[in-house]
Design a protein around this motif. Structure first.
Motif, PDB file in Angstrom:
ATOM      1  N   MET A  17      18.454  39.103  59.704  1.00  0.00           N
ATOM      2  CA  MET A  17      19.402  38.487  60.621  1.00  0.00           C
ATOM      3  C   MET A  17      18.822  37.235  61.260  1.00  0.00           C
ATOM      4  SD  MET A  17      20.890  41.815  62.566  1.00  0.00           S
ATOM      5  CE  MET A  17      21.305  40.920  64.049  1.00  0.00           C
ATOM      6  N   VAL A  29      20.967  42.430  70.703  1.00  0.00           N
ATOM      7  CA  VAL A  29      20.657  41.546  69.577  1.00  0.00           C
ATOM      8  C   VAL A  29      21.124  42.157  68.264  1.00  0.00           C
ATOM      9  CG1 VAL A  29      18.793  40.455  68.300  1.00  0.00           C
ATOM     10  CG2 VAL A  29      18.729  40.503  70.786  1.00  0.00           C
ATOM     11  N   LYS A  30      20.901  43.466  68.129  1.00  0.00           N
ATOM     12  CA  LYS A  30      21.307  44.118  66.887  1.00  0.00           C
ATOM     13  C   LYS A  30      22.806  44.030  66.666  1.00  0.00           C
ATOM     14  CE  LYS A  30      17.835  47.422  65.545  1.00  0.00           C
ATOM     15  NZ  LYS A  30      17.543  48.765  65.108  1.00  0.00           N
ATOM     16  N   LEU A  31      23.563  44.106  67.773  1.00  0.00           N
ATOM     17  CA  LEU A  31      25.011  44.135  67.652  1.00  0.00           C
ATOM     18  C   LEU A  31      25.638  42.758  67.623  1.00  0.00           C
ATOM     19  CD1 LEU A  31      26.002  47.036  70.017  1.00  0.00           C
ATOM     20  CD2 LEU A  31      26.177  46.959  67.542  1.00  0.00           C
ATOM     21  N   SER A  32      24.866  41.748  68.019  1.00  0.00           N
ATOM     22  CA  SER A  32      25.471  40.433  68.248  1.00  0.00           C
ATOM     23  C   SER A  32      26.166  39.886  67.003  1.00  0.00           C
ATOM     24  CB  SER A  32      24.417  39.450  68.753  1.00  0.00           C
ATOM     25  OG  SER A  32      23.364  39.400  67.823  1.00  0.00           O
ATOM     26  N   SER A  33      25.695  40.302  65.826  1.00  0.00           N
ATOM     27  CA  SER A  33      26.345  39.781  64.618  1.00  0.00           C
ATOM     28  C   SER A  33      27.615  40.558  64.297  1.00  0.00           C
ATOM     29  CB  SER A  33      25.379  39.860  63.445  1.00  0.00           C
ATOM     30  OG  SER A  33      25.110  41.202  63.162  1.00  0.00           O
ATOM     31  N   MET A  34      27.669  41.814  64.778  1.00  0.00           N
ATOM     32  CA  MET A  34      28.786  42.674  64.414  1.00  0.00           C
ATOM     33  C   MET A  34      29.990  42.517  65.327  1.00  0.00           C
ATOM     34  SD  MET A  34      27.075  46.314  63.555  1.00  0.00           S
ATOM     35  CE  MET A  34      28.426  47.426  63.290  1.00  0.00           C
ATOM     36  N   ILE A  61      31.881  46.507  73.935  1.00  0.00           N
ATOM     37  CA  ILE A  61      31.990  45.650  72.753  1.00  0.00           C
ATOM     38  C   ILE A  61      33.437  45.519  72.326  1.00  0.00           C
ATOM     39  CG2 ILE A  61      29.694  46.138  71.876  1.00  0.00           C
ATOM     40  CD1 ILE A  61      31.057  48.009  69.823  1.00  0.00           C
ATOM     41  N   MET A  99      35.619  44.835  68.868  1.00  0.00           N
ATOM     42  CA  MET A  99      35.584  44.676  67.420  1.00  0.00           C
ATOM     43  C   MET A  99      37.019  44.628  66.958  1.00  0.00           C
ATOM     44  SD  MET A  99      32.744  47.234  65.990  1.00  0.00           S
ATOM     45  CE  MET A  99      32.163  46.692  64.421  1.00  0.00           C
ATOM     46  N   SER A 129      19.365  46.326  71.599  1.00  0.00           N
ATOM     47  CA  SER A 129      20.681  46.719  71.076  1.00  0.00           C
ATOM     48  C   SER A 129      21.654  45.549  71.069  1.00  0.00           C
ATOM     49  CB  SER A 129      21.304  47.835  71.914  1.00  0.00           C
ATOM     50  OG  SER A 129      20.350  48.719  72.330  1.00  0.00           O
ATOM     51  N   LEU A 175      23.186  52.480  70.860  1.00  0.00           N
ATOM     52  CA  LEU A 175      24.052  52.054  69.754  1.00  0.00           C
ATOM     53  C   LEU A 175      25.032  53.144  69.362  1.00  0.00           C
ATOM     54  CD1 LEU A 175      21.671  50.065  67.393  1.00  0.00           C
ATOM     55  CD2 LEU A 175      23.289  49.203  69.066  1.00  0.00           C
TER      56      LEU A 175
END
Lengths: 212, 205
Positions: free
Chosen positions: A102, B151-156, B62, B64, B149, A168
Motif C-alpha cells: 500500500m 492507515v490500514k483502512l484508509s484505502s478501503m 467508516i 463504505m 487501523s 478492525l
C-alpha cells in the motif's frame, strides 16, 4: 533539572543478601533476614524474599512455552478479510507485506517492529541472559541489565497487533460487503505476548550480580 | 538497598528535584518530589471523567458506499467474544478497559483520602495491587493500534473520528500525567508514618 548525586555504596559490592538483609520490593522497607520462615512485610503485608523464588526455572518454563506458541502465531491466519464474499486470510507477515504494497512504509515498520521484531528480540534476549548466567559468559552486568530493562520496556508494545485486530473486526463488519474477523493465530500471539511479559516479570535482576 | 541489584547504599538526604541512582546498575532509587498527591488527584479525576465516554462512545466510524459503521473500545472486545475468541477478547478487555479503570480507581481512592488526611489499612494492599498491574494497562499501545487501523483502512473506506477518540486522547494524557506525577516513595513513607502513629495511639507499641 534533576541532577544525579554521586552516591557511595557502604562497602565495595556488598549486597543486601550478604549482609543478611531483605528488602521489601513493594514499599522499600528493609528487614533483617530470617531463614526458613515465611517473612511478611509488617508495613505493607507483602511476602519477603531475598530473591524471587525459583526465578530461573519459572522464567525458563514461560520462555519455552512462548517460543512454542510463536510458531502457530506466525504460520496460521491472524486476520481474515472478506471483501465482497472473497476470503483473504493473512498471517502476521502477510499483513506487513500488504502495508508495504500500500506504500505506507512507516506504519509497516511499526507493525513489523511490534509484532515480529519485539517478540523475537524479547525471547532471544531473555534466553541470552539466562544462558549467560548458566554458562557464566563474560557479558558485563551493565550490558545485561540494560538489555533486560529494554526487554521489560518494549514487552507491552507487541499487544499492538491484537488491538488492531479487535478494532478492525468491530469496525469493518458490513455483511456482504466487507467483514474482517480474527483468526486462530490471534490467540497464539496473545499467548506469546502474555507469556513473555510473565517471563520477564519472574526474572529476578538481582541474580545478575549474585553469580559472580 | 537497590531494587535491581541488591547493592547496599547509604541513605542520605537530598535536595528537592534531584534523584539518587544506584552506582552499580544505574537504577533510579529515589526521586525527590513533593506535593505530588494533590497534583495526581487532579489528573486522576480528569481521567475518570473522560474514561466512560472514551470506552463507550465511538472511536471512529467508516463509510463504505452507502453503509456506515462505528466502533467503540468495548465493542472491539465484544466482537472477539462473539467470534468465540474468548482468550483474546478477555485479554483485550483487560488491557484496554479493566486494568486502566482499576488503576485509576485505586489512585483516586488513595489520593483522595490521603489529601483529606484519612487513613485505612486497605491502602497498603491497594497500593501494592496498583503497582502489580502496572504493566497490564495498555492505553498507550491501544492508541497506536487506532492509528495503525486508520492507515490500514484508509484505502478501503472513508474514516471519520468520533467523540470517543477525543475523549480517549484526553484520557491517555491525563492518566499518564496522573501516574507520573505521583511519587510512590512519598506515598509509602506517608503510609508508614500514619501506620506508626495509629499503633502508638492505640497503645500497642
Amino acid at each position: 533539572m534533576a541532577k544525579s548525586l554521586s552516591h557511595c555504596p557502604i562497602a565495595d559490592n556488598q549486597s543486601g543478601k550478604n549482609a543478611g538483609l531483605v528488602l521489601c520490593t513493594e514499599c522499600h522497607s528493609i528487614y533483617r533476614f530470617v531463614a526458613n520462615v515465611d517473612m511478611q512485610c509488617t508495613c505493607c503485608g507483602a511476602e519477603l524474599h531475598q530473591r524471587k523464588p525459583n526465578s530461573l526455572q519459572r522464567t525458563w518454563a514461560l520462555l519455552i512455552t512462548s517460543i512454542i506458541l510463536f510458531i502457530p502465531a506466525n504460520t496460521l491466519t491472524i486476520m481474515n478479510v472478506a471483501y465482497f464474499g472473497n476470503d483473504d486470510p493473512s498471517t502476521i507477515m502477510g499483513g506487513v507485506i500488504l502495508l508495504l504494497q500500500m506504500g505506507s512504509y512507516p506504519v509497516a515498520l511499526v507493525v513489523f517492529t511490534a509484532s515480529v521484531l519485539v517478540p523475537v528480540f524479547k525471547m532471544l534476549g531473555i534466553a541470552m541472559i539466562l544462558l549467560s548466567l548458566k554458562y557464566k559468559v563474560n557479558l558485563t552486568d551493565k550490558q545485561r541489565i540494560r538489555m533486560f530493562r529494554f526487554i521489560e520496556f518494549i514487552g507491552r508494545w507487541s499487544m499492538l497487533d491484537i488491538f488492531v485486530i479487535s478494532i478492525l473486526a468491530a469496525l469493518v463488519n458490513i455483511k456482504g460487503v466487507a467483514v474482517i474477523s480474527a483468526g486462530i493465530a490471534a490467540t497464539a500471539f496473545g499467548g506469546v505476548v502474555v507469556l513473555t511479559m510473565l517471563a520477564a516479570n519472574n526474572f529476578d535482576t538481582r541474580l545478575l550480580w549474585d553469580y559472580k | 538497598m537497590c531494587h535491581e541489584c541488591d547493592l547496599l547504599i547509604r541513605n542520605q538526604l537530598i535536595e528537592e528535584g534531584s534523584k539518587i541512582e544506584c552506582p552499580r546498575c544505574g537504577h533510579v532509587l529515589y526521586r525527590q518530589k513533593h506535593n505530588t498527591i494533590h497534583k495526581s488527584l487532579a489528573f486522576t479525576i480528569t481521567a475518570l471523567i473522560l474514561f466512560f465516554p472514551a470506552v463507550t462512545e465511538s472511536i471512529m466510524s467508516i463509510n463504505m458506499g452507502s453503509n456506515s459503521q462505528y466502533q467503540s473500545i468495548i465493542e472491539g472486545a465484544n466482537i472477539l467474544l462473539l467470534e468465540d475468541y474468548y482468550l483474546v477478547a478477555i485479554l483485550t478487555f483487560m488491557c484496554s478497559v479493566l486494568v486502566p479503570l482499576f488503576r485509576l480507581m485505586i489512585l483516586f481512592y488513595l489520593t483522595f483520602s490521603l489529601s483529606l488526611g484519612l487513613f485505612h489499612s486497605s491502602f497498603f494492599w491497594s497500593f501494592r495491587l496498583y503497582h502489580y498491574v502496572e504493566e497490564w494497562g495498555m492505553l498507550d499501545v491501544y492508541m497506536l493500534g487506532i492509528i495503525v487501523s486508520v492507515v490500514k483502512l484508509s484505502s478501503m473506506a472513508e474514516i471519520h473520528p468520533g467523540l470517543g477518540l477525543w475523549a480517549y486522547a484526553g484520557l491517555l494524557l491525563s492518566s499518564i500525567l496522573a501516574t507520573h506525577t505521583l511519587n510512590s516513595h512519598e506515598v509509602w513513607q506517608l503510609l508508614r508514618h500514619k501506620k506508626q502513629q495509629q499503633t502508638v495511639n492505640r497503645g500497642i507499641c
